[in-house]
Design a protein around this motif. Sequence first.
Motif, PDB file in Angstrom:
ATOM      1  N   SER A 168       0.842  -1.193   0.000  1.00 35.48           N
ATOM      2  CA  SER A 168       0.000   0.000   0.000  1.00 35.48           C
ATOM      3  C   SER A 168       0.883   1.252   0.000  1.00 35.48           C
ATOM      4  CB  SER A 168      -0.924   0.000   1.225  1.00 35.48           C
ATOM      5  OG  SER A 168      -1.650   1.201   1.305  1.00 35.48           O
ATOM      6  N   ILE A 169       1.952   1.209   0.773  1.00 35.37           N
ATOM      7  CA  ILE A 169       2.918   2.313   0.790  1.00 35.37           C
ATOM      8  C   ILE A 169       3.563   2.456  -0.581  1.00 35.37           C
ATOM      9  CG2 ILE A 169       5.160   3.043   1.737  1.00 35.37           C
ATOM     10  CD1 ILE A 169       4.181   1.718   4.420  1.00 35.37           C
ATOM     11  N   VAL A 170       3.897   1.335  -1.201  1.00 43.95           N
ATOM     12  CA  VAL A 170       4.484   1.346  -2.543  1.00 43.95           C
ATOM     13  C   VAL A 170       3.529   2.024  -3.519  1.00 43.95           C
ATOM     14  CG1 VAL A 170       5.106  -0.126  -4.513  1.00 43.95           C
ATOM     15  CG2 VAL A 170       5.976  -0.662  -2.220  1.00 43.95           C
ATOM     16  N   LYS A 171       2.263   1.637  -3.463  1.00 45.75           N
ATOM     17  CA  LYS A 171       1.254   2.197  -4.375  1.00 45.75           C
ATOM     18  C   LYS A 171       1.136   3.712  -4.199  1.00 45.75           C
ATOM     19  CE  LYS A 171      -3.688   2.221  -5.298  1.00 45.75           C
ATOM     20  NZ  LYS A 171      -4.989   1.731  -4.836  1.00 45.75           N
ATOM     21  N   HIS A 172       1.060   4.165  -2.952  1.00 45.93           N
ATOM     22  CA  HIS A 172       0.892   5.595  -2.703  1.00 45.93           C
ATOM     23  C   HIS A 172       2.143   6.388  -3.087  1.00 45.93           C
ATOM     24  CE1 HIS A 172      -3.115   5.301  -1.166  1.00 45.93           C
ATOM     25  NE2 HIS A 172      -2.741   4.316  -0.376  1.00 45.93           N
ATOM     26  N   ALA A 173       3.321   5.831  -2.838  1.00 45.85           N
ATOM     27  CA  ALA A 173       4.557   6.508  -3.234  1.00 45.85           C
ATOM     28  C   ALA A 173       4.649   6.590  -4.756  1.00 45.85           C
ATOM     29  CB  ALA A 173       5.776   5.785  -2.659  1.00 45.85           C
ATOM     30  N   ALA A 174       4.239   5.527  -5.443  1.00 45.81           N
ATOM     31  CA  ALA A 174       4.246   5.534  -6.911  1.00 45.81           C
ATOM     32  C   ALA A 174       3.261   6.580  -7.435  1.00 45.81           C
ATOM     33  CB  ALA A 174       3.899   4.148  -7.446  1.00 45.81           C
ATOM     34  N   GLU A 175       2.052   6.595  -6.883  1.00 52.62           N
ATOM     35  CA  GLU A 175       1.043   7.570  -7.318  1.00 52.62           C
ATOM     36  C   GLU A 175       1.524   8.995  -7.090  1.00 52.62           C
ATOM     37  OE1 GLU A 175      -2.465   6.440  -5.135  1.00 52.62           O
ATOM     38  OE2 GLU A 175      -3.051   4.956  -6.656  1.00 52.62           O
ATOM     39  N   TYR A 176       2.161   9.231  -5.953  1.00 49.89           N
ATOM     40  CA  TYR A 176       2.670  10.558  -5.631  1.00 49.89           C
ATOM     41  C   TYR A 176       3.666  11.038  -6.691  1.00 49.89           C
ATOM     42  CZ  TYR A 176       4.363  14.497  -2.995  1.00 49.89           C
ATOM     43  OH  TYR A 176       4.702  15.768  -2.616  1.00 49.89           O
ATOM     44  N   HIS A 177       4.459  10.104  -7.219  1.00 47.71           N
ATOM     45  CA  HIS A 177       5.454  10.424  -8.239  1.00 47.71           C
ATOM     46  C   HIS A 177       4.924  10.219  -9.654  1.00 47.71           C
ATOM     47  CE1 HIS A 177       8.056   9.999  -4.676  1.00 47.71           C
ATOM     48  NE2 HIS A 177       8.781  10.925  -5.292  1.00 47.71           N
ATOM     49  N   LYS A 178       3.602  10.022  -9.757  1.00 48.64           N
ATOM     50  CA  LYS A 178       2.929   9.820 -11.047  1.00 48.64           C
ATOM     51  C   LYS A 178       3.515   8.647 -11.831  1.00 48.64           C
ATOM     52  CE  LYS A 178       1.393  14.631 -11.426  1.00 48.64           C
ATOM     53  NZ  LYS A 178       1.310  14.811 -10.010  1.00 48.64           N
ATOM     54  N   ALA A 179       3.957   7.624 -11.083  1.00 53.57           N
ATOM     55  CA  ALA A 179       4.563   6.435 -11.684  1.00 53.57           C
ATOM     56  C   ALA A 179       3.507   5.355 -11.921  1.00 53.57           C
ATOM     57  CB  ALA A 179       5.657   5.888 -10.766  1.00 53.57           C
ATOM     58  N   ARG A 180       3.768   4.529 -12.920  1.00 56.10           N
ATOM     59  CA  ARG A 180       2.926   3.361 -13.192  1.00 56.10           C
ATOM     60  C   ARG A 180       3.520   2.174 -12.443  1.00 56.10           C
ATOM     61  NH1 ARG A 180       4.328   5.009 -18.187  1.00 56.10           N
ATOM     62  NH2 ARG A 180       5.205   2.981 -18.755  1.00 56.10           N
ATOM     63  N   LEU A 181       2.646   1.364 -11.891  1.00 56.88           N
ATOM     64  CA  LEU A 181       3.052   0.214 -11.086  1.00 56.88           C
ATOM     65  C   LEU A 181       2.448  -1.035 -11.701  1.00 56.88           C
ATOM     66  CD1 LEU A 181       4.402  -0.622  -8.386  1.00 56.88           C
ATOM     67  CD2 LEU A 181       2.261  -0.031  -7.255  1.00 56.88           C
ATOM     68  N   ALA A 182       3.268  -2.052 -11.928  1.00 57.51           N
ATOM     69  CA  ALA A 182       2.766  -3.284 -12.536  1.00 57.51           C
ATOM     70  C   ALA A 182       3.317  -4.491 -11.795  1.00 57.51           C
ATOM     71  CB  ALA A 182       3.169  -3.354 -14.008  1.00 57.51           C
ATOM     72  N   VAL A 183       2.506  -5.541 -11.753  1.00 58.03           N
ATOM     73  CA  VAL A 183       2.932  -6.804 -11.153  1.00 58.03           C
ATOM     74  C   VAL A 183       2.742  -7.917 -12.179  1.00 58.03           C
ATOM     75  CG1 VAL A 183       0.657  -7.137 -10.072  1.00 58.03           C
ATOM     76  CG2 VAL A 183       2.624  -8.393  -9.208  1.00 58.03           C
ATOM     77  N   ASP A 184       3.746  -8.776 -12.268  1.00 59.14           N
ATOM     78  CA  ASP A 184       3.681  -9.962 -13.104  1.00 59.14           C
ATOM     79  C   ASP A 184       4.145 -11.114 -12.219  1.00 59.14           C
ATOM     80  OD1 ASP A 184       3.579 -11.802 -15.165  1.00 59.14           O
ATOM     81  OD2 ASP A 184       5.540 -11.265 -15.963  1.00 59.14           O
ATOM     82  N   SER A 185       3.251 -12.039 -11.932  1.00 56.71           N
ATOM     83  CA  SER A 185       3.584 -13.093 -10.993  1.00 56.71           C
ATOM     84  C   SER A 185       3.003 -14.428 -11.428  1.00 56.71           C
ATOM     85  CB  SER A 185       3.054 -12.722  -9.605  1.00 56.71           C
ATOM     86  OG  SER A 185       3.504 -13.660  -8.650  1.00 56.71           O
TER      87      SER A 185
END
Length: 153
Positions: free
Chosen positions: A118-135
């Motif tokens: 959740s922290i990762v998601k919010h930090a990414a959003e704050y920096h306008k970054a795209r976040l992807a998971v492949d598992s």
Amino acid sequence: RDPVSLLSIAKTTAETLENAALLKGVTLHVAGEDAKVVGYKTLLSELTFNLMDNAIKYNKQGGRVDVHVARRPGETVLTVQDTGIGIEGYQQDKIFERFYRTDKSRSKETGGTGLGLSIVKHAAEYHKARLAVDSRLGEGTTMTVVFPDGVKG
């Protein structure tokens, strides 16, 4: 906001997590380009720490975590790839929710709170970054964060 070296953050984080990796029998490797992101170092450090910490925690004995930083036209890419337990497909959209845990029975084993991603998601959003998971279950997970160049607050 300042220009922050993601590679430097990843290397510092690897040093911080070295003992955790050793205890788990996981090899931790950081490589890439000295690419910079315009942002807040503390948030970028938390993002990187949580991705790398999870990659160690949810890995297999003798596993591997590879962290890579790369420049592409107009963006900087941080990739954290592990050889861990993987995440089932139906859970991959939920893992960034606060307090979400893929396997409640592992809570005591790993000691997490369910807040890391959740922290990762919010930090990414704050920096306008795209976040992807492949598992893939039983094979591992790749987390990718793509930061656009020159983001201002």
